[in-house]
Design an enzyme around this catalytic site. Sequence first.
Site, PDB file in Angstrom:
ATOM      1  N   GLY A 122      -5.169   2.408   4.363  1.00  0.00           N
ATOM      2  CA  GLY A 122      -6.404   2.248   5.132  1.00  0.00           C
ATOM      3  C   GLY A 122      -7.545   1.774   4.248  1.00  0.00           C
ATOM      4  CG  ASP A 168       1.723  11.486   2.442  1.00  0.00           C
ATOM      5  OD1 ASP A 168       1.952  12.634   2.023  1.00  0.00           O
ATOM      6  OD2 ASP A 168       0.909  11.245   3.344  1.00  0.00           O
TER       7      ASP A 168
END
Length: 789
Positions: A122, A168
Amino acid sequence: MAQTDNKKFFENLTGAGKAIAVLTSGGDAQGMNAAVRAVVRMGIYVGAKVYFVHEGYQGMVDGGDNIKEATWESVSSMLQMGGTVIGSARCKDFRTHEGRLKAAHNLVQRGITNLCVIGGDGSLTGANLFREEWSGLLAELVQQSLIDEEAAQKYSALHIVGMVGSIDNDFCGTDMTIGTDSALHRIIEVVDAIMTTAQSHQRTFVLEVMGRHCGYLALVSALACGADWVLIPEMPPEDGWEEKMCQKLSAKRAGMKRLNIIIVAEGAIDRNNKAITSEHVKNLVVQRLGFDTRVTILGHVQRGGTPSAFDRILASRMGVEAVLALLETTANTAACVVSLRGNQSVRLPLMECVQMTQEVQKAMDEKRFEEAVRLRGRSFENNLKTYKLLAHRKPESELPHSNFNVAVLNVGAPAAGMNAAVRSAVRVGISEGHKMFAVSDGFEGFSKGQIKEVKWADVGGWTGQGGSLLGTKRTLPAKHIEKIAEQMRQYNINALLMIGGFEALLGIMELLAARGTYEELCVPMVMVPATVSNNVPGSDLSIGADTALNAITDTCDRIKQSASGTKRRVFIIETMGGYCGYLASVGGLAAGADAAYIFEEPFDIRDLQSNVEHLTEKMKTGIQRGLILRNENSNENYTTDFIYQLYSEEGRGVFDCRKNVLGHMQQGGSPSPFDRNFGTKIAAKAMQWITKKLSESYRQDEGRVFANTEDSACLLGMRRRALVFQPVVQLKDETDFIHRTPKEQWWLKLRPLMKILAKYKTSYDVSDSGQLEHVVLSRPKESEAMAAI
């Protein structure tokens, strides 16, 4: 750019007149500070001005004191800190056109046209949009009389380089993102602790780990601790999984296992995209089996704490590479992201990576789960295959029967991760229908007949154990060759897997040489490198080296901390490694050392004097601590004691000295997540090779295996980006047998990074940098499988 012998050096590359801003955005990740430190120091080193942008994009929009010029000293002591010192924030303002206009104004006022963004997809997508809008934003600022035409011309292009900071590991194009390895460390620490309490009470534990859209942490931690069941979003379980899971748990208990571990990714779903929560899994186990079951949600613990050695090295390499990319960029260069492939830094087009990352989510939404796994990359796919292979034992009736006997032994000094490799080899061998035999105490135990058959359950719980449970010795086989051949005949051993260091390489060479005399030795043999020294030719990495690096880094952190609040102090620390300087050099990079003395790079009294003077200057700028690493065999005369005494004498009045010999603590302890997984995957691949070779060399008419070719005795090593089988005969020319090292060592290229980040003028070979690669969507060949975890 200086050009010599087709090598490219960066010392003539200048950043004079350029301004670079560095920011961290989105969720924090351990290692971000190491990346910020590397960007700042590399930027200043090449003569550019470097600015911190505090609080991510919010700070860029708000301007003022949020954008501050960085100094060399302002990033000292940052390396070992978790989180991000310059702050990070989610920013709604930057998503608006007005917010980006303010941000552009704040950058132009300071002459900043180079942006280094450390964050997730993002954050990087936002940066790319900002870059694309840049000329329009400048035109608006001119129109509003906030900047003049001259400034708009001067700062007409915005250059962006991204680094992915996300625990992640959910960004396509890179094997590892900054923070992932440290998050695995946190998870494994908790799992190891929980296992002891679960065993005490015969409990089942359901662990929920982070990963809303990506199951990497859940999958790799399940592989690293030998979990009974794992649930991830990319590959939801088949319908009816509840029954299968409960059957497996009760079978484990029936087999006298006192605990069960189930790992659930927070984004785990079933085949209908319905969430599978840890609470739901717990209720299932309690209702159907009546087991005492507990849930542990790890939450933000995974993001906390000090970064691992791997993350510090990765972030430091990426930070330096990001500055190089910014210096080489032109107005037409696409925004790139600095990534890791195998053990190489590469540059990839940012939007290609973002698009592929979004493709994964799209595939999951559309229930194309096989495709989602493939898009995650070869490393993810291999982890999933290996987990399935090792965690789920097929019933005897479904197993093939090969009639082959395979022996596994450890050779040389113990290395953390050896047990994980043995467990993996044994279970894969059994899955392929072989009888597996474990040899105790290396070749010496082999000659004495210390050989016994091992079953699937015998290696349960081995993954997290340090040292060598089989026992290992440095004894070479040559003087026991007759007895070894006799034992191979007696137990009908058809193939050998050796897990060890330089002695294992010498051992396989001696066995190979004796094939002419002893026909029993004409069987497939493969060696998997496992040594803390990382000195095995044919492999860039060895099992155990990562754990040793973490031991060195942790100790250096503690030692440096002991100087807090005291007068200025320099620490001299001796590492292991024989004549190989890997631990000293790469440990020095991870710990922020000022110098690392190694055998491969000769040094004399003038170098020592120059280092003392350098440290003296450093202390005058207000930095309190210095750190010097010395490889144990770097020089027979300039011993650790000699260097300590020299520094003590020459630094008198400016700093005092302390010394520390780390010794065997570098070999001990529980294996790191990297070593557990590297050991597991490389041993599984070695066993699959053995199966293939056994079928190729089986003589049907004689009813026996006969393998006498060069390629039937191999070393399986990681080379750049791939796991490669290499005949040991071909490795002779690459080996310095006197000093027990490879003649060429890839990590020597990292040494200049440590020097640059410690403010030494040095030459740095950037031949491997600069080429913008592309994200490949097609399936790579089997031989190109990623070895990075």
